[in-house]
Design a protein around this motif. Structure first.
Motif, mmCIF file in Angstrom:
data_model
loop_
_atom_site.group_PDB
_atom_site.id
_atom_site.type_symbol
_atom_site.label_atom_id
_atom_site.label_comp_id
_atom_site.label_asym_id
_atom_site.label_seq_id
_atom_site.Cartn_x
_atom_site.Cartn_y
_atom_site.Cartn_z
ATOM 1 N N PHE A 22 14.184 -30.808 53.039
ATOM 2 C CA PHE A 22 14.851 -32.135 52.614
ATOM 3 C C PHE A 22 14.852 -32.761 51.290
ATOM 4 C CE2 PHE A 22 13.481 -32.055 56.965
ATOM 5 C CZ PHE A 22 14.764 -32.085 57.733
ATOM 6 N N LYS A 35 14.166 -26.446 58.889
ATOM 7 C CA LYS A 35 14.777 -27.647 58.396
ATOM 8 C C LYS A 35 16.020 -27.929 59.663
ATOM 9 C CE LYS A 35 17.484 -29.863 54.892
ATOM 10 N NZ LYS A 35 18.731 -29.622 55.599
ATOM 11 N N LYS A 36 16.685 -26.895 59.625
ATOM 12 C CA LYS A 36 17.828 -26.896 60.718
ATOM 13 C C LYS A 36 17.428 -27.128 61.889
ATOM 14 C CE LYS A 36 21.260 -24.150 57.938
ATOM 15 N NZ LYS A 36 21.889 -23.102 58.050
ATOM 16 N N GLN A 67 15.671 -33.049 66.317
ATOM 17 C CA GLN A 67 15.321 -34.467 65.966
ATOM 18 C C GLN A 67 13.565 -34.627 65.842
ATOM 19 O OE1 GLN A 67 17.260 -37.608 68.105
ATOM 20 N NE2 GLN A 67 19.437 -36.706 67.340
ATOM 21 N N SER A 73 10.822 -34.521 63.524
ATOM 22 C CA SER A 73 10.868 -34.548 61.927
ATOM 23 C C SER A 73 9.645 -33.950 61.215
ATOM 24 C CB SER A 73 11.165 -35.899 61.355
ATOM 25 O OG SER A 73 12.488 -36.516 62.136
ATOM 26 N N GLU A 101 16.145 -30.760 62.323
ATOM 27 C CA GLU A 101 17.515 -31.850 62.442
ATOM 28 C C GLU A 101 18.284 -31.674 63.805
ATOM 29 O OE1 GLU A 101 18.998 -31.776 57.692
ATOM 30 O OE2 GLU A 101 19.806 -30.102 59.272
#
Length: 245
Positions: free
Chosen positions: A204, A172-173, A179, A181, A176
């Motif tokens: 998320f 997830k990090k 970018q 997704s 982010e």
């Protein structure tokens, strides 16, 4: 020209041992088959000894179209590639425009600031470089085929579920930061093993859907076949059985 540059890039990655060993897509000597055999050989060895594993099938949303050009160039520079090659690629990606045509009516031109050109020679290897560190710091088993990502952890041992949760948090990090997704609605969890605690996982803040059947690189993986096969097949043979589905 693209072919010449690709050869130089591949040579550089091999010479400096920068190739991602978890990546099976668009890589010489690797394929869907090597991806599946490598991954399920690891999985079935655990299940064959009475263990349990959770597999996360992860899906990136429009992965090839959303690679940020500036971030890609930064990654190319970090590999110490020849500066002329990096600059050529930067200019090759720059000032691209696109528009939409509907019933003969054209939209205004829009500047393209992301995405590797699909159908190009360089596109696949540039994408592989961009995603090459997605599994950095992850403790579980990871296999990639371009953007198709599988991660697996043994969960019938102390700390197994926490490790899977932490690995998903690291992904997830990464998502982010770079970018790129996840399409969370298409991300699934498969629980394997009779002693599986069937834990719940999130990305998320969305609970990942549990599944007993998943299509993976053209092969239909069915959890109950893995169970029934263990009684009479060697672990490596289970993969061959899955190919017949």
């Amino acid at each position: 020209m693209e072919t010449m540059l690709k050869e130089r890039i591949v040579e550089h990655l091999k010479t400096h041992r920068l190739q991602d060993q978890k990546q099976h897509g668009f890589t010489s000597g690797r394929s869907c088959q090597t991806n599946l055999i490598d991954f399920f050989d690891w999985v079935t060895k655990i299940i064959d000894t009475g263990g349990a594993v959770d597999i996360a099938y992860l899906d990136f949303s429009k992965a090839f179209d959303t690679v940020r050009h500036r971030r890609l160039i930064n990654k190319l520079q970090s590999l110490s590639l020849d500066s002329n090659i990096v600059e050529w690629i930067r200019q090759w990606l720059s000032d691209r425009q696109q528009r939409v045509v509907v019933n003969g009516v054209y939209s205004a031109q829009g500047l393209v600031t992301s995405g590797v050109p699909q159908g190009s020679v360089l596109g696949p290897i540039l994408f592989n470089i961009f995603i090459s560190d997605v599994a950095e710091g992850i403790n579980g088993k990871v296999c990639l085929f371009a953007d198709d990502t599988k991660i697996c952890n043994r969960v019938d041992v102390p700390g197994g579920i926490s490790q899977m949760t932490n690995d998903l948090g690291k992904l997830k990090k990464w998502s982010e930061l770079w970018q790129l997704s996840f399409n969370v609605d298409k991300c699934k969890i498969m629980h394997l093993g009779r002693k599986n605690p069937r834990a719940e996982y999130r990305i998320f803040d969305t609970v990942l859907t549990s599944t007993s059947e998943e299509r993976d690189l053209g092969v239909r993986t069915v959890s109950n076949i893995l169970y029934s096969a263990l009684g009479f097949l060697r672990p490596r043979c289970i993969i061959l059985h899955l190919y017949t589905l």
